[in-house]
Design a protein around this motif. Structure first.
Motif, PDB file in Angstrom:
ATOM      1  N   ALA A 193      37.275  56.209  26.413  1.00 25.43           N
ATOM      2  CA  ALA A 193      36.148  55.719  27.205  1.00 25.43           C
ATOM      3  C   ALA A 193      36.553  55.720  28.676  1.00 25.43           C
ATOM      4  N   ASP A 194      35.619  55.381  29.541  1.00 28.38           N
ATOM      5  CA  ASP A 194      35.899  55.180  30.960  1.00 28.38           C
ATOM      6  C   ASP A 194      36.906  54.040  31.103  1.00 28.38           C
ATOM      7  N   ARG A 195      37.971  54.240  31.893  1.00 23.60           N
ATOM      8  CA  ARG A 195      39.006  53.209  32.040  1.00 23.60           C
ATOM      9  C   ARG A 195      38.438  51.886  32.551  1.00 23.60           C
ATOM     10  N   TYR A 196      37.284  51.932  33.242  1.00 23.04           N
ATOM     11  CA  TYR A 196      36.707  50.702  33.775  1.00 23.04           C
ATOM     12  C   TYR A 196      36.127  49.803  32.687  1.00 23.04           C
ATOM     13  N   VAL A 197      35.962  50.323  31.477  1.00 24.62           N
ATOM     14  CA  VAL A 197      35.607  49.466  30.344  1.00 24.62           C
ATOM     15  C   VAL A 197      36.654  48.368  30.196  1.00 24.62           C
ATOM     16  N   ASP A 198      37.927  48.758  30.253  1.00 23.72           N
ATOM     17  CA  ASP A 198      39.022  47.793  30.121  1.00 23.72           C
ATOM     18  C   ASP A 198      39.243  47.000  31.404  1.00 23.72           C
ATOM     19  N   ILE A 199      39.231  47.681  32.530  1.00 28.57           N
ATOM     20  CA  ILE A 199      39.546  47.011  33.794  1.00 28.57           C
ATOM     21  C   ILE A 199      38.562  45.881  34.072  1.00 28.57           C
ATOM     22  N   SER A 200      37.289  46.132  33.816  1.00 28.06           N
ATOM     23  CA  SER A 200      36.266  45.119  34.106  1.00 28.06           C
ATOM     24  C   SER A 200      36.488  43.862  33.281  1.00 28.06           C
ATOM     25  N   LEU A 201      36.761  44.006  31.983  1.00 31.55           N
ATOM     26  CA  LEU A 201      36.976  42.844  31.128  1.00 31.55           C
ATOM     27  C   LEU A 201      38.292  42.142  31.458  1.00 31.55           C
ATOM     28  N   PHE A 202      39.310  42.917  31.754  1.00 34.16           N
ATOM     29  CA  PHE A 202      40.621  42.361  32.064  1.00 34.16           C
ATOM     30  C   PHE A 202      40.522  41.409  33.261  1.00 34.16           C
ATOM     31  N   LEU A 203      39.843  41.849  34.304  1.00 38.06           N
ATOM     32  CA  LEU A 203      39.683  41.015  35.490  1.00 38.06           C
ATOM     33  C   LEU A 203      38.737  39.842  35.245  1.00 38.06           C
ATOM     34  N   ALA A 204      37.587  40.120  34.678  1.00 33.49           N
ATOM     35  CA  ALA A 204      36.558  39.091  34.540  1.00 33.49           C
ATOM     36  C   ALA A 204      36.975  37.987  33.589  1.00 33.49           C
ATOM     37  N   ASN A 205      37.657  38.336  32.512  1.00 32.18           N
ATOM     38  CA  ASN A 205      38.013  37.330  31.518  1.00 32.18           C
ATOM     39  C   ASN A 205      39.081  36.368  32.021  1.00 32.18           C
ATOM     40  N   ALA A 206      39.819  36.772  33.048  1.00 32.25           N
ATOM     41  CA  ALA A 206      40.859  35.902  33.600  1.00 32.25           C
ATOM     42  C   ALA A 206      40.326  34.941  34.658  1.00 32.25           C
ATOM     43  N   ARG A 207      39.093  35.120  35.103  1.00 36.15           N
ATOM     44  CA  ARG A 207      38.584  34.338  36.232  1.00 36.15           C
ATOM     45  C   ARG A 207      38.683  32.834  36.010  1.00 36.15           C
ATOM     46  N   ASP A 208      38.363  32.391  34.818  1.00 31.78           N
ATOM     47  CA  ASP A 208      38.377  30.953  34.564  1.00 31.78           C
ATOM     48  C   ASP A 208      39.785  30.366  34.555  1.00 31.78           C
ATOM     49  N   SER A 209      40.792  31.235  34.512  1.00 32.84           N
ATOM     50  CA  SER A 209      42.177  30.752  34.479  1.00 32.84           C
ATOM     51  C   SER A 209      42.732  30.463  35.861  1.00 32.84           C
ATOM     52  N   TRP A 210      42.155  31.071  36.898  1.00 32.75           N
ATOM     53  CA  TRP A 210      42.754  30.967  38.228  1.00 32.75           C
ATOM     54  C   TRP A 210      42.459  29.636  38.903  1.00 32.75           C
ATOM     55  N   ARG A 211      43.330  29.263  39.814  1.00 32.85           N
ATOM     56  CA  ARG A 211      43.175  28.014  40.548  1.00 32.85           C
ATOM     57  C   ARG A 211      42.216  28.149  41.727  1.00 32.85           C
ATOM     58  N   GLY A 212      41.878  29.381  42.083  1.00 33.83           N
ATOM     59  CA  GLY A 212      40.959  29.598  43.197  1.00 33.83           C
ATOM     60  C   GLY A 212      40.951  31.046  43.626  1.00 33.83           C
ATOM     61  N   PRO A 213      40.269  31.347  44.745  1.00 36.86           N
ATOM     62  CA  PRO A 213      40.120  32.732  45.206  1.00 36.86           C
ATOM     63  C   PRO A 213      41.445  33.434  45.494  1.00 36.86           C
ATOM     64  N   ASP A 214      42.451  32.701  45.958  1.00 39.93           N
ATOM     65  CA  ASP A 214      43.726  33.341  46.280  1.00 39.93           C
ATOM     66  C   ASP A 214      44.385  33.917  45.029  1.00 39.93           C
ATOM     67  N   ASP A 215      44.364  33.145  43.936  1.00 40.18           N
ATOM     68  CA  ASP A 215      44.909  33.647  42.672  1.00 40.18           C
ATOM     69  C   ASP A 215      44.148  34.886  42.211  1.00 40.18           C
ATOM     70  N   GLU A 216      42.823  34.809  42.272  1.00 36.53           N
ATOM     71  CA  GLU A 216      42.002  35.927  41.798  1.00 36.53           C
ATOM     72  C   GLU A 216      42.252  37.185  42.624  1.00 36.53           C
ATOM     73  N   LEU A 217      42.365  37.024  43.932  1.00 36.75           N
ATOM     74  CA  LEU A 217      42.618  38.176  44.798  1.00 36.75           C
ATOM     75  C   LEU A 217      43.994  38.768  44.533  1.00 36.75           C
ATOM     76  N   ALA A 218      44.991  37.902  44.350  1.00 35.97           N
ATOM     77  CA  ALA A 218      46.344  38.390  44.067  1.00 35.97           C
ATOM     78  C   ALA A 218      46.373  39.166  42.750  1.00 35.97           C
ATOM     79  N   ALA A 219      45.672  38.657  41.738  1.00 39.38           N
ATOM     80  CA  ALA A 219      45.630  39.335  40.440  1.00 39.38           C
ATOM     81  C   ALA A 219      44.932  40.683  40.556  1.00 39.38           C
ATOM     82  N   ARG A 220      43.850  40.731  41.294  1.00 38.22           N
ATOM     83  CA  ARG A 220      43.115  41.990  41.481  1.00 38.22           C
ATOM     84  C   ARG A 220      44.000  43.041  42.166  1.00 38.22           C
TER      85      ARG A 220
END
Length: 249
Positions: A193-220
């Motif tokens: 499939a398109d690699r973004y199938v995985d990338i989109s879920l990988f990023l989005a599913n982790a959002r609730d785990s981060w302490r804030g925007p800095d964590d999310e940006l670093a992970a991205r």
């Protein structure tokens, strides 16, 4: 015993080295996971090995070796950030498996047809939708996806890899001591499939785990650096995040 998103019952042996999935009525789906698990095992990505299989008209039972560690979804934000590069590398290794070697396809056309069926049956689980989309009627969400299909199909044709298909945090196992990714589980949606199938879920599913925007940006940044994607396609990310929740039901 617990239950996965598919509704299958999952049993673990007392020493946690073996587990079994039992499906009543969902033989075809579980049989597909069995074949995908058997196929991926030789690539040494830390996935499970099939140990036994039983099927009848009443249901099926798939017995597999357990992947050591804990789901990444159980890690607090600081430890998830430390485990994140190892998880990203595991995803990259999966995407580097030669497409020509993979007998399983999960094309966008099939994903869209699945979404049409789920929406048509009014079976969309709103809990799977982003909060800002939960009050929008599913047919409207599907229409947004439909309008982008020609462009996304063209992108898929140019950039197809072996995808996990459900690359969310519970499906990446991590050693809680070393914080290194030990493997991947729940391969029922694996296919090209398109690699973004995985990338989109990988990023989005982790959002609730981060302490804030800095964590999310670093992970991205860490993820796209690991995948060697210099210019992330946010429109493609958004498209697959809209489509995926409509395919469960």
């Amino acid at each position: 015993m617990n239950h996965g998103e598919s509704g299958d019952s999952v049993y673990r042996r007392s020493d946690a080295s073996v587990f079994a999935k039992v499906s009543v009525g969902g033989v075809e789906s579980l049989a597909g996971e069995r074949l995908r698990t058997e196929w991926l095992a030789p690539f040494d990505l830390g996935s499970a090995k099939v140990l036994d299989w039983h099927a009848s008209h009443e249901g099926a039972c798939l017995v597999m070796s357990a992947v050591p560690g804990i789901p990444a979804s159980e890690l607090p934000a600081d430890k998830l950030l430390r485990a994140w590069p190892s998880m990203a590398r595991r995803l990259r290794l999966l995407h580097e498996v030669p497409v020509a070697d993979c007998p399983f396809a999960r094309p966008l056309s099939a994903m869209f047809d699945r979404a049409v069926d789920v929406v048509g049956r009014n079976a969309v689980n709103k809990e799977f939708l982003d909060p800002d989309q939960q009050d929008i009627p599913p047919p409207q969400l599907l229409e947004v996806v439909r309008m982008q299909m020609p462009q996304r199909l063209a992108q898929e044709a140019r950039d197809r890899v072996v995808c996990h298909g459900d690359a969310c945090m519970p499906n990446f196992m991590v050693d809680p001591r070393t914080l290194r990714c030990t493997g991947l589980i729940d391969l029922g949606r694996l296919g090209t499939a398109d690699r973004y199938v995985d990338i989109s879920l990988f990023l989005a599913n982790a959002r609730d785990s981060w302490r804030g925007p800095d964590d999310e940006l670093a992970a991205r940044r860490s993820l796209f650096d690991t995948l060697e994607i210099g210019e992330p396609d946010d429109a493609r990310l958004d498209f697959y995040l809209r489509l995926d929740p409509l395919t469960w039901g």
